[in-house]
Design a protein around this motif. Structure first.
Motif, mmCIF file in Angstrom:
data_model
loop_
_atom_site.group_PDB
_atom_site.id
_atom_site.type_symbol
_atom_site.label_atom_id
_atom_site.label_comp_id
_atom_site.label_asym_id
_atom_site.label_seq_id
_atom_site.Cartn_x
_atom_site.Cartn_y
_atom_site.Cartn_z
ATOM 1 N N ARG A 109 0.831 -1.211 0.000
ATOM 2 C CA ARG A 109 0.000 0.000 0.000
ATOM 3 C C ARG A 109 0.861 1.254 0.000
ATOM 4 O O ARG A 109 0.553 2.235 -0.682
ATOM 5 C CB ARG A 109 -0.924 0.000 1.217
ATOM 6 C CG ARG A 109 -2.115 -0.935 1.077
ATOM 7 C CD ARG A 109 -3.063 -0.805 2.250
ATOM 8 N NE ARG A 109 -4.232 -1.652 2.092
ATOM 9 C CZ ARG A 109 -5.323 -1.305 1.422
ATOM 10 N NH1 ARG A 109 -5.381 -0.118 0.847
ATOM 11 N NH2 ARG A 109 -6.345 -2.126 1.315
ATOM 12 N N SER A 110 1.948 1.218 0.781
ATOM 13 C CA SER A 110 2.839 2.374 0.838
ATOM 14 C C SER A 110 3.492 2.618 -0.514
ATOM 15 O O SER A 110 3.599 3.760 -0.985
ATOM 16 C CB SER A 110 3.902 2.150 1.915
ATOM 17 O OG SER A 110 4.811 3.228 1.954
ATOM 18 N N ARG A 111 3.901 1.537 -1.169
ATOM 19 C CA ARG A 111 4.537 1.668 -2.487
ATOM 20 C C ARG A 111 3.525 2.128 -3.531
ATOM 21 O O ARG A 111 3.854 2.898 -4.439
ATOM 22 C CB ARG A 111 5.178 0.341 -2.877
ATOM 23 C CG ARG A 111 6.334 -0.059 -1.962
ATOM 24 C CD ARG A 111 6.838 -1.445 -2.256
ATOM 25 N NE ARG A 111 7.549 -1.516 -3.519
ATOM 26 C CZ ARG A 111 7.997 -2.648 -4.061
ATOM 27 N NH1 ARG A 111 7.771 -3.805 -3.451
ATOM 28 N NH2 ARG A 111 8.641 -2.636 -5.200
ATOM 29 N N LEU A 112 2.285 1.646 -3.409
ATOM 30 C CA LEU A 112 1.234 2.119 -4.305
ATOM 31 C C LEU A 112 1.012 3.612 -4.117
ATOM 32 O O LEU A 112 0.934 4.367 -5.085
ATOM 33 C CB LEU A 112 -0.063 1.361 -4.027
ATOM 34 C CG LEU A 112 -1.318 1.924 -4.698
ATOM 35 C CD1 LEU A 112 -1.186 1.855 -6.213
ATOM 36 C CD2 LEU A 112 -2.562 1.173 -4.228
ATOM 37 N N GLN A 113 0.913 4.056 -2.858
ATOM 38 C CA GLN A 113 0.684 5.469 -2.595
ATOM 39 C C GLN A 113 1.833 6.318 -3.132
ATOM 40 O O GLN A 113 1.618 7.405 -3.676
ATOM 41 C CB GLN A 113 0.518 5.710 -1.090
ATOM 42 C CG GLN A 113 -0.146 7.035 -0.750
ATOM 43 C CD GLN A 113 -1.593 7.115 -1.192
ATOM 44 O OE1 GLN A 113 -2.397 6.239 -0.890
ATOM 45 N NE2 GLN A 113 -1.937 8.164 -1.919
ATOM 46 N N ASP A 114 3.062 5.811 -3.008
ATOM 47 C CA ASP A 114 4.217 6.527 -3.552
ATOM 48 C C ASP A 114 4.124 6.638 -5.073
ATOM 49 O O ASP A 114 4.458 7.688 -5.654
ATOM 50 C CB ASP A 114 5.518 5.814 -3.166
ATOM 51 C CG ASP A 114 5.852 5.958 -1.689
ATOM 52 O OD1 ASP A 114 5.260 6.831 -1.029
ATOM 53 O OD2 ASP A 114 6.708 5.189 -1.206
ATOM 54 N N ALA A 115 3.679 5.544 -5.724
ATOM 55 C CA ALA A 115 3.548 5.562 -7.178
ATOM 56 C C ALA A 115 2.481 6.561 -7.619
ATOM 57 O O ALA A 115 2.673 7.321 -8.573
ATOM 58 C CB ALA A 115 3.213 4.163 -7.696
ATOM 59 N N LEU A 116 1.349 6.578 -6.910
ATOM 60 C CA LEU A 116 0.296 7.532 -7.250
ATOM 61 C C LEU A 116 0.783 8.964 -7.042
ATOM 62 O O LEU A 116 0.503 9.856 -7.856
ATOM 63 C CB LEU A 116 -0.945 7.274 -6.392
ATOM 64 C CG LEU A 116 -1.643 5.920 -6.567
ATOM 65 C CD1 LEU A 116 -2.899 5.875 -5.716
ATOM 66 C CD2 LEU A 116 -1.970 5.630 -8.021
#
Length: 256
Positions: A88-95
């Motif tokens: 989730r953290s990596r997804l949020q960083d990508a967004l």
């Protein structure tokens, strides 16, 4: 006259510290270890170690097999939760990366267990997200994320979804009937952006692209005010071309 500030040491719970040391000791032995060895490695009296080992086993953090203790299922659930949080953290960083690169809010959603699930959004005061004024799950026919997710399903799954969430007028520009929507979804080219104009929110245009996420359907989307519509297609095309290199390394699964 100034008063000296007294620094208060944190209150530590000794039993928790001891239990954690035992867990660390067990984790250092792939095939497990007996109580006496674990007590010695954790620096604990044997009676204390026995008591904590029984408690940890009762709570499924440890499991006793053939006289040795090994890590239990509860530890695996903790590790899984940590892995999901990392994704989730990596997804949020990508967004957030694409929000800053494109200057638009960026959304991520998945289709899970027959429902549209809005997962995350990255926006800013200068590029605010569209408010969820009508339930995203029930209005998938009217927004780009939902249409993009539905386009990735087979016809039977689409019809099942629309039976449970019938087409309705969300705005005057929304699709009017399920037959028109199903025809539109069937004609969409794979991996091409899905664009909607004011179908979910007046004064807003959106575009979404499909994202590979394990064996299920997922999508990313962007939105813009209607008066900035000229920016929509160039921005989503930039997202489509560049997002694969960012997201493919994350090995997203639908369980995120």
């Amino acid at each position: 006259m100034a008063t000296a500030t007294k620094t208060t040491a944190p209150t530590l719970i000794n039993s928790v510290q001891r239990a954690l040391r035992l867990l660390e000791a067990v984790g250092s032995h792939q095939d497990g270890a007996p109580a006496k060895q674990l007590a010695r490695e954790a620096g604990l009296p044997l009676p204390t170690a026995y008591h904590l080992l029984r408690t940890l086993s009762h709570e499924h953090y440890l499991r006793r097999e053939k006289g040795v203790f090994v890590l239990g299922d509860a530890v695996g659930r903790l590790a899984l939760g940590g892995a999901q949080q990392e994704r989730r953290s990596r997804l949020q960083d990508a967004l957030a990366h694409w929000r800053d690169a494109l200057g638009v809010p960026v959304y991520f959603a998945v289709y899970r267990e027959g429902e549209i699930e809005f997962v995350a959004v990255a926006d800013s005061p200068y590029a605010p997200a569209v408010p969820e004024w009508a339930d995203f799950r029930a209005t998938g026919h009217a927004h780009a994320l939902g249409q993009c997710l539905l386009s990735q399903l087979d016809e039977r799954a689409r019809r099942d979804h629309l039976d449970r969430h019938p087409v309705q007028d969300v705005t005057p520009y929304s699709v009017r009937d399920p037959h028109t929507l199903l025809g539109r979804l069937a004609s969409m080219e794979r991996m091409q952006p899905v664009v909607e104009r004011q179908q979910y929110a007046l004064g807003t245009v959106c575009a979404a692209i499909p994202i590979t996420a394990g064996s299920g359907a997922a999508a990313m989307a962007i939105s813009l005010p209607l008066h900035q519509e000229k920016r929509l297609l160039p921005a989503v095309e930039q997202l489509r071309k560049g997002v694969g290199g960012v997201l493919s390394s994350l090995a997203f699964s639908i369980s995120i």
